[in-house]
Design an enzyme around this catalytic site. Structure first.
Site, PDB file in Angstrom:
ATOM      1  N   HIS A 283      48.314  30.359  52.505  1.00  0.00           N
ATOM      2  CA  HIS A 283      48.092  29.932  51.126  1.00  0.00           C
ATOM      3  C   HIS A 283      47.836  31.135  50.225  1.00  0.00           C
ATOM      4  O   HIS A 283      47.994  31.060  49.021  1.00  0.00           O
ATOM      5  CB  HIS A 283      46.882  29.003  51.053  1.00  0.00           C
ATOM      6  N   SER A 284      47.384  32.219  50.833  1.00  0.00           N
ATOM      7  CA  SER A 284      46.970  33.390  50.065  1.00  0.00           C
ATOM      8  C   SER A 284      47.904  34.554  50.338  1.00  0.00           C
ATOM      9  O   SER A 284      48.140  34.910  51.492  1.00  0.00           O
ATOM     10  CB  SER A 284      45.530  33.750  50.459  1.00  0.00           C
TER      11      SER A 284
END
Lengths: 237, 213
Positions: free
Chosen positions: A16-17
């Protein structure tokens, strides 16, 4: 031995990052200089999330002909990775693997660097969670497959400062990965497969200590010779 | 009454408006038990859908549903992307090349959507996810007979009740599952957005029907 110039399995790290994906890719690539490890993280506008198009692009980018293992952090990263694989021209070239992200990426990268095939790289990642060294007394059933050849064993002194820490462990695993040999390293009561960097590190063998290397299989002598040579060089520290 | 491509497009436009109107509510629900991005992700996806409906007007109900799928997959960025994307993709496959959808065709599309969501997310009824809204909606749609509007209204009513049923549940899937017991006493944002979409479709079909009388 397999030819060294065969294409290596690539890795895609989906998070997600963007920072998390990049950090893990950096860590894994350090131990596998010839493996494509591509990070994919965040949304195109810089937010947290997973971007389908970017994952599709990374699958193609990481594939040098031997396929790609895909690792993910949380639920939607997995779903996005699976969708990207399903929509690929040849889905069998890709394996989305349920593994601890950091340990799995490192284990997969080292396996890929050693020339392992897609299935084995995926297995290295999957197995990365339960890789605490096993007690020597728990006889490993796996080695009974090699009863046809006598094991070759040698005592090796770790005359470097850090012992079997991350980089030396990776070097050791890499130096025997391409050989047809089953290599086990024993330190005190514990032993670890030389196929697993994390298990080797888990032995906690310190600089100045000594370990026993036990190899079986066709290239057993060569495996032991290489490890001896590596140790004599102080693991190039 | 049946639903043509035009009807599907007007239902989708209604859904875009509803998603935008409920953005903050979905953000709030998702902040309580998730990562807080559901409302904004849905708004981004459905806003992108609006411009694609304008630039690539679909010729059949199936191609309209497929347009929703590809748009959401490539723009949403959170779990709703692959989940709603797969749902609309399977719904599109279920209706095929049909030029107009009757009640049973809509029910079949909803069944396809549910199967897709379950295959993608591996959730079951009771896990506190959109499956809790979609499962009763499909059952109600399949029991509602031949009339397309009646099928959508039945699905929307059942989805509302299904979404409400998530409030006491402890999440077993998705980000909320990390909260364990603390996820109870909250409405699941995915179930809520599913119910909102189905209500938007039903309302659009009812107002189209009134307009044609």
């Amino acid at each position: 031995m397999r030819p060294v110039d065969e294409p290596k399995v690539g890795l895609v790290v989906v998070s997600h990052s963007e920072m998390l994906a990049s950090g893990i890719a950096e860590l894994a690539a350090q131990m596998a200089p010839h493996v494509a490890v591509l990070p994919v993280g965040g949304t195109p506008d810089g937010g947290l999330g997973t971007d389908y198009e970017s994952v599709c692009g990374a699958l193609v980018g990481a594939d040098s002909g031997a396929g790609v293992v895909v690792l993910y952090d949380l639920g939607s990263a997995k779903m996005t990775a699976e969708m990207a694989v399903e929509s690929a021209d040849d889905a069998a070239r890709y394996a989305v693997v349920d593994a601890p992200l950091v340990e799995g990426a490192v284990a997969a990268a080292v396996a890929a660097q050693g020339g392992a095939r897609l299935r084995d790289v995926a297995a290295a990642a999957e197995g990365a969670s339960g890789e605490a060294p096993v007690r020597a007394s728990a006889a490993p059933a796996r080695r009974s497959l090699h009863l046809v050849t006598d094991p070759v064993s040698v005592e090796i002194e770790l005359n470097n400062d850090v012992g079997l820490h991350a980089r030396p462990a990776a070097l050791l695993a890499r130096t025997v990965a391409e050989l047809d040999a089953d290599v086990v390293v024993r330190y005190g009561e514990s032993e670890a497969s030389a196929a697993s960097v994390l298990a080797l590190m888990g032995l906690g063998a310190p600089g100045g200590g000594s370990v026993e290397v036990i190899a079986t299989g066709k290239d057993a002598r060569e495996a032991v010779r290489r490890i001896e040579e590596l140790a004599e060089r102080g693991f190039d520290d | 009454m049946t639903c043509t491509a035009e009807g599907v497009v007007s239902a989708l436009r209604a859904a875009v408006a509803v998603v935008i109107a409920h953005r903050d509510e979905l953000v709030r629900l998702d902040r309580e038990i998730g990562d807080g991005d559901h409302g904004e992700n849905m708004r981004r996806g459905f806003t992108a859908l609006l411009s694609r409906l304008d630039s690539e007007p679909p010729a059949t109900p199936g191609s309209a549903l497929k347009l929703v799928a590809t748009t959401l997959i490539s723009t949403v960025g959170g779990a709703a992307g692959p989940l709603y994307g797969t749902a609309f993709l399977r719904a599109a496959s279920a209706v095929g090349d049909a030029t107009a959808l009757d009640g049973p065709a809509v029910a079949k599309a909803l069944r396809g959507a549910l199967d897709g969501v379950v295959a993608r997310g591996k959730a079951e009824v009771g896990d506190k996810t959109m499956v809790d809204a979609l499962t009763p909606a499909v059952a109600a749609a399949e029991a509602a007979g031949d009339d397309m509007v009646a099928v959508l209204v039945a699905a929307a009513d059942a989805a509302d009740a299904g979404a409400e049923s998530t409030v006491p549940l402890v999440a077993r899937k998705g980000r909320a599952s990390y909260l364990g017991e603390r996820s109870a006493d909250h409405l699941d944002p995915g179930a809520r957005s599913t119910a909102l979409l189905l209500r938007a479709f039903a309302d659009a079909a009812q107002s189209d029907e009134r307009a044609q009388r």
